[in-house]
Design a protein around this motif. Structure first.
Motif, PDB file in Angstrom:
ATOM      1  N   LEU A  34      -3.722  14.917  15.268  1.00 41.82           N
ATOM      2  CA  LEU A  34      -2.384  14.637  14.749  1.00 41.82           C
ATOM      3  C   LEU A  34      -2.222  13.127  14.578  1.00 41.82           C
ATOM      4  O   LEU A  34      -2.464  12.353  15.510  1.00 41.82           O
ATOM      5  CB  LEU A  34      -1.340  15.173  15.726  1.00 41.82           C
ATOM      6  CG  LEU A  34       0.120  15.200  15.274  1.00 41.82           C
ATOM      7  CD1 LEU A  34       0.288  16.137  14.096  1.00 41.82           C
ATOM      8  CD2 LEU A  34       1.014  15.631  16.430  1.00 41.82           C
ATOM      9  N   ARG A  35      -1.837  12.717  13.386  1.00 46.76           N
ATOM     10  CA  ARG A  35      -1.668  11.300  13.093  1.00 46.76           C
ATOM     11  C   ARG A  35      -0.506  11.124  12.120  1.00 46.76           C
ATOM     12  O   ARG A  35      -0.457  11.777  11.071  1.00 46.76           O
ATOM     13  CB  ARG A  35      -2.958  10.725  12.482  1.00 46.76           C
ATOM     14  CG  ARG A  35      -2.968   9.222  12.366  1.00 46.76           C
ATOM     15  CD  ARG A  35      -4.351   8.682  11.998  1.00 46.76           C
ATOM     16  NE  ARG A  35      -4.765   8.997  10.652  1.00 46.76           N
ATOM     17  CZ  ARG A  35      -5.713   9.864  10.330  1.00 46.76           C
ATOM     18  NH1 ARG A  35      -6.347  10.527  11.281  1.00 46.76           N
ATOM     19  NH2 ARG A  35      -6.047  10.079   9.070  1.00 46.76           N
ATOM     20  N   VAL A  39      -1.460  16.812  10.850  1.00 47.68           N
ATOM     21  CA  VAL A  39      -2.823  17.087  11.304  1.00 47.68           C
ATOM     22  C   VAL A  39      -3.774  16.822  10.149  1.00 47.68           C
ATOM     23  O   VAL A  39      -3.660  17.442   9.082  1.00 47.68           O
ATOM     24  CB  VAL A  39      -2.969  18.547  11.782  1.00 47.68           C
ATOM     25  CG1 VAL A  39      -4.426  18.852  12.125  1.00 47.68           C
ATOM     26  CG2 VAL A  39      -2.072  18.813  12.980  1.00 47.68           C
ATOM     27  N   GLU A  58       1.468  19.129   7.767  1.00 42.44           N
ATOM     28  CA  GLU A  58       2.659  18.495   8.336  1.00 42.44           C
ATOM     29  C   GLU A  58       3.184  19.330   9.502  1.00 42.44           C
ATOM     30  O   GLU A  58       3.092  20.558   9.501  1.00 42.44           O
ATOM     31  CB  GLU A  58       3.759  18.377   7.267  1.00 42.44           C
ATOM     32  CG  GLU A  58       3.384  17.527   6.068  1.00 42.44           C
ATOM     33  CD  GLU A  58       3.329  16.048   6.402  1.00 42.44           C
ATOM     34  OE1 GLU A  58       3.989  15.642   7.393  1.00 42.44           O
ATOM     35  OE2 GLU A  58       2.648  15.298   5.680  1.00 42.44           O
ATOM     36  N   SER A  59       3.743  18.661  10.517  1.00 41.97           N
ATOM     37  CA  SER A  59       4.323  19.347  11.660  1.00 41.97           C
ATOM     38  C   SER A  59       5.414  20.306  11.202  1.00 41.97           C
ATOM     39  O   SER A  59       6.280  19.953  10.395  1.00 41.97           O
ATOM     40  CB  SER A  59       4.914  18.333  12.642  1.00 41.97           C
ATOM     41  OG  SER A  59       5.521  18.974  13.731  1.00 41.97           O
ATOM     42  N   GLY A  65       1.028  23.790  11.582  1.00 42.74           N
ATOM     43  CA  GLY A  65       2.227  22.994  11.816  1.00 42.74           C
ATOM     44  C   GLY A  65       3.202  23.699  12.742  1.00 42.74           C
ATOM     45  O   GLY A  65       3.891  23.054  13.539  1.00 42.74           O
ATOM     46  N   VAL A  68       1.869  23.266  16.225  1.00 44.10           N
ATOM     47  CA  VAL A  68       2.181  21.914  16.705  1.00 44.10           C
ATOM     48  C   VAL A  68       3.628  21.845  17.168  1.00 44.10           C
ATOM     49  O   VAL A  68       3.927  21.318  18.253  1.00 44.10           O
ATOM     50  CB  VAL A  68       1.936  20.872  15.589  1.00 44.10           C
ATOM     51  CG1 VAL A  68       2.572  19.540  15.950  1.00 44.10           C
ATOM     52  CG2 VAL A  68       0.446  20.699  15.352  1.00 44.10           C
ATOM     53  N   PRO A 105      -3.027  24.610  19.232  1.00 47.02           N
ATOM     54  CA  PRO A 105      -2.733  23.170  19.360  1.00 47.02           C
ATOM     55  C   PRO A 105      -3.482  22.561  20.542  1.00 47.02           C
ATOM     56  O   PRO A 105      -3.725  23.232  21.550  1.00 47.02           O
ATOM     57  CB  PRO A 105      -1.220  23.142  19.594  1.00 47.02           C
ATOM     58  CG  PRO A 105      -0.938  24.428  20.308  1.00 47.02           C
ATOM     59  CD  PRO A 105      -1.904  25.433  19.711  1.00 47.02           C
ATOM     60  N   ARG A 113      -1.627  16.875  20.191  1.00 47.55           N
ATOM     61  CA  ARG A 113      -2.500  15.790  19.714  1.00 47.55           C
ATOM     62  C   ARG A 113      -3.378  16.232  18.547  1.00 47.55           C
ATOM     63  O   ARG A 113      -3.996  15.399  17.892  1.00 47.55           O
ATOM     64  CB  ARG A 113      -3.385  15.308  20.861  1.00 47.55           C
ATOM     65  CG  ARG A 113      -2.627  14.711  22.047  1.00 47.55           C
ATOM     66  CD  ARG A 113      -2.230  13.289  21.813  1.00 47.55           C
ATOM     67  NE  ARG A 113      -3.394  12.422  21.831  1.00 47.55           N
ATOM     68  CZ  ARG A 113      -3.898  11.863  22.936  1.00 47.55           C
ATOM     69  NH1 ARG A 113      -3.315  12.084  24.110  1.00 47.55           N
ATOM     70  NH2 ARG A 113      -4.950  11.081  22.879  1.00 47.55           N
ATOM     71  N   GLY A 114      -3.449  17.533  18.299  1.00 47.02           N
ATOM     72  CA  GLY A 114      -4.282  18.024  17.213  1.00 47.02           C
ATOM     73  C   GLY A 114      -4.236  19.534  17.166  1.00 47.02           C
ATOM     74  O   GLY A 114      -3.511  20.178  17.946  1.00 47.02           O
TER      75      GLY A 114
END
Length: 282
Positions: A34-35, A39, A58-59, A65, A68, A105, A113-114
């Motif tokens: 996740l950045r 993701v 996207e979250s 998503g 997440v 997740p 985090r990913g």
């Protein structure tokens, strides 16, 4: 520093995706970290096409998503008709021909985090059971990230001090407690590959606090001798060390005696002092 961390994240996800195809019944696996709220898929295994290689989720959007957002695994037995998710990424997922998709997740201290994905080209009855190993893989990645974060935090703190003498006593003791705890965690991990990587991480802490290594000292302690000595350095008794490391008290005594002999020390306190001067312990 960020580039180095990104490279490490990419390697970590690549290994995890490889583990997914080996440990689950799903032929396709992919994942990313996740950045900036999304993701970014950085590793794909088993795919027939290249549709998944540029996927950015996207979250809150799509299956990953959603995973997440809720910080829990999500399963779509029939991805095409799933009504509980948005279908922003149908072109990539359906373009690969995926029918059943499972998203797990990677969560560290409650923070996503990913995401790791497992998919199959046909609908997969019993997919929940088949995908359980994917949760274990995600948990292993989360454990490594958590320990890596702690190591980096401790190292950053140590780098701010010009010498060991300048490090406050409390901080130095916390450093030593962290080192001992990381060794205990690494010893409990069953996966040999993860255990080796954790060992490399906590070994970074050993030379973080000594000001002067003892010239000419070339003692080579075994991993278990170091584990026992690290606990002894915190003032633990043989019985307490045995409980912490899952060893018999007589075994603890044997490891301590061996470490003392290698360090040419007559007491455990002397052994700890020499190990610190040698850079074996922090």
């Amino acid at each position: 520093m960020r580039a180095s961390a990104a490279d490490s994240d990419t390697d970590l996800i690549a290994r995890a995706v490889s583990d997914l195809t080996r440990r689950t019944r799903f032929p396709v696996a992919f994942g990313g970290m996740l950045r900036d709220g999304a993701v970014h898929v950085s590793a794909v295994s088993g795919a027939r096409t290249r549709h998944l290689e540029t996927l950015i989720v996207e979250s809150g959007r799509g299956l990953g998503g959603r995973a997440v957002l809720e910080t829990r695994p999500r399963l779509a037995l029939d991805y095409r008709t799933a009504k509980s998710i948005t279908h922003d990424y149908d072109r990539m997922v359906l373009g690969e021909g995926i029918a059943t998709l499972f998203a797990v997740p990677i969560v560290v201290a409650g923070t996503p985090r990913g995401v790791l994905y497992c998919g199959s080209w046909g609908q997969a009855p019993g997919a929940e059971v088949a995908a359980r190993p994917a949760v274990a893989v995600a948990d292993a990645v989360a454990d490594e990230l958590r320990i890596r974060d702690e190591v980096e935090r401790r190292l950053s703190r140590a780098r701010l001090e010009p010498a060991a003498e300048a490090m406050p006593a409390v901080a130095r003791e916390q450093l030593r407690e962290t080192y001992a705890e990381l060794r205990r965690i690494a010893a409990d991990v069953r996966d040999a590959g993860i255990r080796e990587r954790l060992t490399r991480l906590h070994e970074k802490l050993a030379p973080a606090s000594p000001a002067d290594f003892e010239i000419g000292m070339n003692a080579s302690l075994s991993p278990r001798e170091t584990d026992v000595l690290a606990c002894a350095a915190l003032g633990s008794t043989n019985a307490q060390i045995g409980v912490a490391l899952g060893l018999k008290e007589t075994t603890v005594k044997s490891y301590l005696a061996s470490a003392m002999s290698k360090l040419d020390a007559s007491t455990r306190h002397s052994a700890v002092a020499k190990a610190r001067r040698a850079g074996i312990l922090p």
